[in-house]
Scaffold this active site. Structure first.
Site, PDB file in Angstrom:
ATOM      1  N   CYS A  66       0.797  -1.293   0.337  1.00 26.79           N
ATOM      2  CA  CYS A  66      -0.091  -0.024   0.008  1.00 26.79           C
ATOM      3  C   CYS A  66       0.991   1.421   0.065  1.00 26.79           C
ATOM      4  CB  CYS A  66      -0.871   0.060   1.066  1.00 26.79           C
ATOM      5  SG  CYS A  66      -1.836  -1.318   1.530  1.00 26.79           S
ATOM      6  N   ASP A  67       0.184   2.334  -0.503  1.00 27.55           N
ATOM      7  CA  ASP A  67       0.945   3.780  -0.202  1.00 27.55           C
ATOM      8  C   ASP A  67      -0.159   4.403   0.042  1.00 27.55           C
ATOM      9  OD1 ASP A  67       3.136   5.579  -0.505  1.00 27.55           O
ATOM     10  OD2 ASP A  67       1.964   6.343  -2.111  1.00 27.55           O
ATOM     11  N   THR A  68      -0.016   5.407   1.068  1.00 32.65           N
ATOM     12  CA  THR A  68      -1.117   6.365   1.409  1.00 32.65           C
ATOM     13  C   THR A  68      -0.707   7.842   1.287  1.00 32.65           C
ATOM     14  OG1 THR A  68      -2.083   4.856   2.985  1.00 32.65           O
ATOM     15  CG2 THR A  68      -2.811   7.367   3.308  1.00 32.65           C
ATOM     16  N   THR A 102      -5.332   5.824  -0.381  1.00 33.55           N
ATOM     17  CA  THR A 102      -4.380   4.661  -0.593  1.00 33.55           C
ATOM     18  C   THR A 102      -4.743   3.823  -1.721  1.00 33.55           C
ATOM     19  OG1 THR A 102      -4.906   4.606   2.219  1.00 33.55           O
ATOM     20  CG2 THR A 102      -3.928   2.782   1.035  1.00 33.55           C
ATOM     21  N   GLY A 103      -3.426   3.806  -2.280  1.00 36.65           N
ATOM     22  CA  GLY A 103      -3.231   2.899  -3.415  1.00 36.65           C
ATOM     23  C   GLY A 103      -2.992   1.472  -2.641  1.00 36.65           C
TER      24      GLY A 103
END
Length: 183
Positions: A66-68, A102-103
């Site tokens: 994830c990346d936020t 979030t990705g």
């Protein structure tokens, strides 16, 4: 086996709370992405993190990365690197709304999903003294947008529209729904 590709203690804690069994595998990845689309940027970063891990796991393992980011006033906000940068981020989001995005990459070598989840967050008006008091804590420095909804900053959140856990950094309900598509 579910593999969490994140060093975030918040993501690990959320995942543990679900009762799902998982392992953590962390690879250092340059998170700089040349993309200005706030919905695509975290998806591409999550995919980049996953690609660094996929070759090191079994083909049946499911990788979760994830990346936020925070998107406010036309700008993507990552993690602040200084008190002055944290101050400016909080100044920009106070008294207004912003989006936490979030990705997520969820998949293995056969099947994968790459998506983003967006939550609208409304922050109360804050005085300069309140902002300074907050940014002089340790809380802002490992969080997108410079704040933690579940921490000290929570008292400044008027409300959210969407997934609370997404704001913390792991949209667990959406992830769980996708996990059902794996054997």
């Amino acid at each position: 086996m579910l593999i969490l590709g994140s060093k975030s203690p918040r993501r690990k804690e959320i995942l543990e709370s679900t009762g799902l069994k998982f392992k953590v595998l962390i690879k250092d990845v340059d998170e700089d992405i040349d993309c200005s689309d706030y919905l695509e940027y975290p998806k591409l970063t999550a995919l980049k993190k996953a690609n660094a891990i996929l070759d090191e796991v079994n083909s049946s393992d499911i990788v979760l990365c994830c990346d936020t980011i925070v998107y406010a006033k036309g700008k993507i906000l990552g993690k602040p690197h200084s008190v002055s940068e944290a101050y400016q981020m909080i100044k920009d989001i106070q008294g207004d709304f912003h989006y936490v995005v979030t990705g997520v990459y969820l998949g293995n070598k056969e099947k994968s999903y790459n998506f983003s989840v967006s939550t609208k967050v409304i922050v109360s008006n804050m005085t300069d003294e309140e902002i300074l008091s907050y940014v002089n804590t340790t809380e802002p420095f490992d969080k997108a947008g410079g704040y933690a909804i579940q921490g000290i900053f929570g008292k400044h959140i008027e409300g959210i529209v969407g997934d609370y856990y997404n704001v913390v950094g792991l949209p667990i309900n959406t992830i769980y729904q996708y996990l059902k598509n794996f054997d």
